[in-house]
Structure formats: C-alpha cells, structure tokens
Design an enzyme around this catalytic site. Structure first.
Site, PDB file in Angstrom:
ATOM      1  N   ASP A  18      -0.475  -4.494   1.727  1.00 39.85           N
ATOM      2  CA  ASP A  18      -1.993  -4.488   1.483  1.00 39.85           C
ATOM      3  C   ASP A  18      -2.877  -5.710   2.252  1.00 39.85           C
ATOM      4  O   ASP A  18      -2.690  -6.614   2.130  1.00 39.85           O
ATOM      5  CB  ASP A  18      -2.207  -4.825  -0.269  1.00 39.85           C
ATOM      6  CG  ASP A  18      -3.370  -4.621  -0.724  1.00 39.85           C
ATOM      7  OD1 ASP A  18      -4.324  -4.106  -0.301  1.00 39.85           O
ATOM      8  OD2 ASP A  18      -3.541  -4.906  -1.840  1.00 39.85           O
ATOM      9  N   ASP A 116      -6.647   0.789   3.679  1.00 42.36           N
ATOM     10  CA  ASP A 116      -6.254  -0.913   3.977  1.00 42.36           C
ATOM     11  C   ASP A 116      -4.756  -1.089   3.278  1.00 42.36           C
ATOM     12  O   ASP A 116      -4.250  -2.171   3.030  1.00 42.36           O
ATOM     13  CB  ASP A 116      -7.077  -1.790   3.183  1.00 42.36           C
ATOM     14  CG  ASP A 116      -7.399  -1.342   1.838  1.00 42.36           C
ATOM     15  OD1 ASP A 116      -7.097  -0.575   1.403  1.00 42.36           O
ATOM     16  OD2 ASP A 116      -8.476  -2.249   1.215  1.00 42.36           O
ATOM     17  N   GLU A 117      -4.049   0.016   2.962  1.00 43.73           N
ATOM     18  CA  GLU A 117      -2.537  -0.024   2.275  1.00 43.73           C
ATOM     19  C   GLU A 117      -1.697   0.860   2.497  1.00 43.73           C
ATOM     20  O   GLU A 117      -2.319   1.936   2.836  1.00 43.73           O
ATOM     21  CB  GLU A 117      -2.869  -0.518   0.970  1.00 43.73           C
ATOM     22  CG  GLU A 117      -3.366   0.665   0.123  1.00 43.73           C
ATOM     23  CD  GLU A 117      -2.953   0.420  -1.534  1.00 43.73           C
ATOM     24  OE1 GLU A 117      -2.105   0.187  -2.085  1.00 43.73           O
ATOM     25  OE2 GLU A 117      -4.237   0.659  -2.148  1.00 43.73           O
TER      26      GLU A 117
END
Length: 359
Positions: A18, A116-117
């Site tokens: 993350d 973003d993860e």
C-alpha cells in the site's frame, strides 16, 4: 456443530503493498518546498464555491483529522493552512505503472486493487527467494531507491491478513502475521478494522454485542449466516484467520459507484440534489484515479418504506466528469422521485466503461 468445513490454507506467501499517501507523496517529491506541510489533493474550496472532495492527503494533513472522501470545505475548516492541489491523475497513473513494473520483477501473480495498492503471491517467485518478508523489503527498497516514494507492506498466508498487516505500521512499515499469531491478533482488533466490514455491518454486530474479533469468535456460524448471509459465512472464517481467496491476476472492475444512507429522511428536492452533487464528485474522483470513463450512469433510490428503485441512462460519449454525472442523475431524480415517502438512501454508479484499465 459446524455445517461447513474449516479449511485453512497456510501454504501461500502473500504480500499486500500500500503506497503511503500516494498522490500527495508524488506532489511533495516533485516540489520539495511542500515537505513538512499539510498537502491535500482536491479542489480548493475557496476557488470552487465550497464544492469538491478530498482525494487523499499526506500525513501532516491527517494529523488534523483530514481524510479521503471528506468534503474539501470541511478539510479546509479543519486545516486552513493546508495546501490544496487539484491533482494530476495522468502523472499518478504513470507512477503507478512504474510501481507495478517493480512488482512484476518478483512475481506475475499481482492483483491491483487500485492505483496505489496490490496483492502479490510470492509463494513461487521469479527470484527464487524463500522469504516473503525479504521480498517485501526489496520491493520497498526498489520503490524508494527508484521513485523516492514509500510504501507499507503486510505479509501473511492470505490476502485478508496481509491487508490488515499493511495497515498496522504506517507509513513505510512492514508487518508479518504468522499462522499461529493470526487468531490472537484478530481477537484484539475492533470489528470495524476487519476489511470488508462496512458501517451497517458494524452497527449490526454492535447490536449483537460484538465489538472485537474475540467477541466474534463467540458467535456461532449459523447465527452469522442467518444474520449476514454469505458474508456471515466469510466473517466466521475471517475471525479464525481463514480466507482462501486467491490472488486474481485479471481483476477487471465493471462499475464504480458511491452511495449514502441518511438517518433523517430527505423530503426536499434541493437537499437530495446537494447529496447527488457530493456523490457525483466522489464517483468522478474514483473514475479519474483509475483512468476509466463510462457511458451508463445509474441512480439508486431507497425510500423510507425501504422500497428501492434504480434507473439508468446511457450516453453517446463516455465520461469521468462530475458535472456530467450530476446532470444525468438530477434528470433521473426529477422523473422518478416520490417526495412523500422520503429518501433513505441515494447511490450513483457509472458503468459500461469505454476503456477497461486494470485497477
């Protein structure tokens, strides 16, 4: 007596990565004068008539209680010294692709959950490294060394626990949850920290006297299934560290939507339209972050008597713009709203994507 068998696959090595305050971190990286200052990605409410929502913010802004999906107006009230940046989603997407290229150096079993993860299955990996913790450290090192950004990592034997682990030490943390530690860690966790448990489920669990993972262990499987259906089946297992969902390489999202339930019913058209504007902004923000545009816009209404209506409209051109989404759902609202019943829930969804981009 259990009706369904408890099968716990602890053989896999799963990493959840993350990125830390991703959009804001990119802006600070590219403009060092922002370092140490609260940065909010979202339209400045002083320039947008108070409209807009927070896409994300850095940790300096979070100290003031600012968080994603909060209205920009409230964020400004909490942190008037914050620097608002409208955001450059093309730049963020490009950096997100660089991050994914780093992931693929180690494994092709990558399931992006957003820009973003992502989850990575490194049970068998390209480097032949036995330790998932070592791979997570190498990925963090590569991201920092090449992109000057930080990421938090969680390592465990399933996705559910890896996700929980990545949240435990942020920013730039790394947490490992071993099989014999899982139940103890989950027992001390508030149920609202169980990923997948939403506000309605939390409220229902609280009504049942369930506040922690330990409380959840005391509820029978059939009680959870009777109360929550299929999710009750999953919840019973998650409390015991069991979640065997594999990393899905070709995860394609087919729709993006937001909805909100109101404690006080909405009886006034102007109030409902204001809520639709907020929902449209949030949906547009998600579409832009994930580089998606949709041709079909759906409005969902649930009335005070719990009857639910959904109505959709399809357009010639796909959009990711809040103004367009808002205009369409307002038109639908005007045609189907029954103000005598009062509105309990509103939802806005965009689907029929013009371009399917992995998210």
């Amino acid at each position: 007596m259990l009706i369904f068998p408890l099968i716990n696959d602890t053989s896999r090595k799963i990493i959840h990565i993350d990125m830390d305050a991703f959009f804001a971190a990119i802006e600070v990286r590219d403009n060092p004068s922002l370092k140490g200052k609260p940065v909010i990605i979202g339209h400045d409410p002083r320039l947008s008539g108070g409209r807009g929502v927070v896409s994300t913010c850095n940790y300096e802004a979070r100290k003031f209680g600012v968080h994603s999906a909060m209205s920009s107006k409230e964020a400004y009230e909490r942190c008037p010294q914050a620097i608002f940046i409208a955001g450059n989603y093309e730049k963020y997407q490009a950096v997100g692709q660089q991050v994914r290229e780093i992931f693929h150096r180690y494994t092709d079993l990558v399931e992006p959950m957003s820009i973003d993860e992502a989850y990575l299955d490194v049970t068998e990996n390209k480097k032949g490294i036995k330790s998932a913790v070592k791979i997570a450290k190498l990925i963090q090192h590569d991201i920092w060394n090449e992109l000057r950004l930080t990421a938090s990592a969680g390592v465990s034997y399933n996705k559910f626990l890896a996700k929980i682990a990545s949240d435990m030490e942020k920013p730039h943390g790394l947490t490992l949850i071993l099989p014999d530690e899982a139940v103890a860690i989950l027992s001390s966790l508030p149920v609202e920290k169980f990923h997948g448990v939403g506000k309605k489920t939390v409220a229902k669990l609280h009504e049942m006297g369930v506040y922690t993972g330990k409380d959840l262990l005391d509820i029978s499987e059939m009680t959870l299934i009777d109360t929550f259906g299929r999710f009750g089946y999953d919840l019973y297992r998650k409390a015991r560290g069991i979640s065997n969902s594999p990393v899905k390489v070709n995860r394609v999202r087919k729709s993006i939507g937001k909805e909100r339930t109101y404690r006080k019913l909405l009886y006034v058209e102007a109030d409902a339209k204001k809520e639709l504007a907020s929902l449209a902004n949030r949906v547009a923000d998600s579409l832009q972050r994930q580089r998606k545009k949709g041709r079909t816009i759906v409005l969902k209404i649930r009335y005070g008597d719990f009857t639910t209506l959904t109505k959709r409209v399809s357009m010639a051109e796909a959009t990711d713009q809040a103004e367009v989404i808002h205009q369409q759902v307002e038109k639908i609202l005007e045609h189907i709203a029954d103000w005598s019943k009062g509105i309990r829930l509103l939802g806005v969804t965009v689907t029929n994507f013009h371009e399917q981009v992995e998210d």
